[in-house]
Design a protein around this motif. Structure first.
Motif: not given
Length: 163
Positions: A111-115, A66-82
């Motif tokens: 947790e990852i950082t996505l531009a 699966l692809g987790v995508e940052n659709t915002g206009n700034t870098t974000d820290q994203v917590a991913i859980s299963l």
């Protein structure tokens, strides 16, 4: 010798105009104001099939990418859980796909950082023990949550079925 009367000066003074100065402003290059961009946060999970078939041999992991995508206009820290309520003996593992191989997390969270506009491939690895009855199933949820705005989240549910 005495002279009577008004003396006549030899030089007659004349009035001159007072010099005037009008300053001319020197143009300066003022910096252009940089517009302030209001951060907008957004997440999307791409590529989720609603159903994954799982071979119940107790050895092989089935993988859903699966692809987790940052659709915002700034870098974000994203917590991913299963998460899942797994039947006895079933195993579940969250992994991130990368250039140096997969990194897996036994606690099924990271947790990852996505531009802005960036994406990360997330692998959901599942394993059912040998002898699991045909038709056995469970639901697995993958969730991504913005650390900058907890109201921004995306999730997908996978139904895992043993054929």
């Amino acid at each position: 010798v005495q002279v009577r009367g008004t003396p006549t000066p030899a030089v007659t003074p004349t009035a001159t105009a007072t010099p005037s100065y009008t300053p001319t402003p020197t143009p300066t290059n003022l910096p252009t104001a940089t517009p302030t961009v209001t951060p907008q946060y957004g997440l999307r999970i791409n590529g989720g099939n609603s159903q994954v078939t799982l071979v119940a041999d107790g050895v092989e992991h089935q993988v859903a990418a699966l692809g987790v995508e940052n659709t915002g206009n700034t870098t974000d820290q994203v917590a991913i859980s299963l998460s899942a309520s797994l039947p006895d003996g079933w195993r579940l593992l969250l992994c991130l796909s990368g250039g140096e191989g997969d990194r897996c997390f036994t606690d099924n969270a990271t947790e990852i950082t996505l531009a802005a506009g960036g994406a990360q491939t997330v692998l959901v690895r599942m394993q059912a023990p040998g002898g699991t009855a045909s038709g056995a199933s469970t639901v697995v949820t993958l969730e991504a949550v913005s650390r900058h705005n907890g109201a921004v989240r995306a999730s997908v549910q996978l139904t895992v079925v043993v054929p």
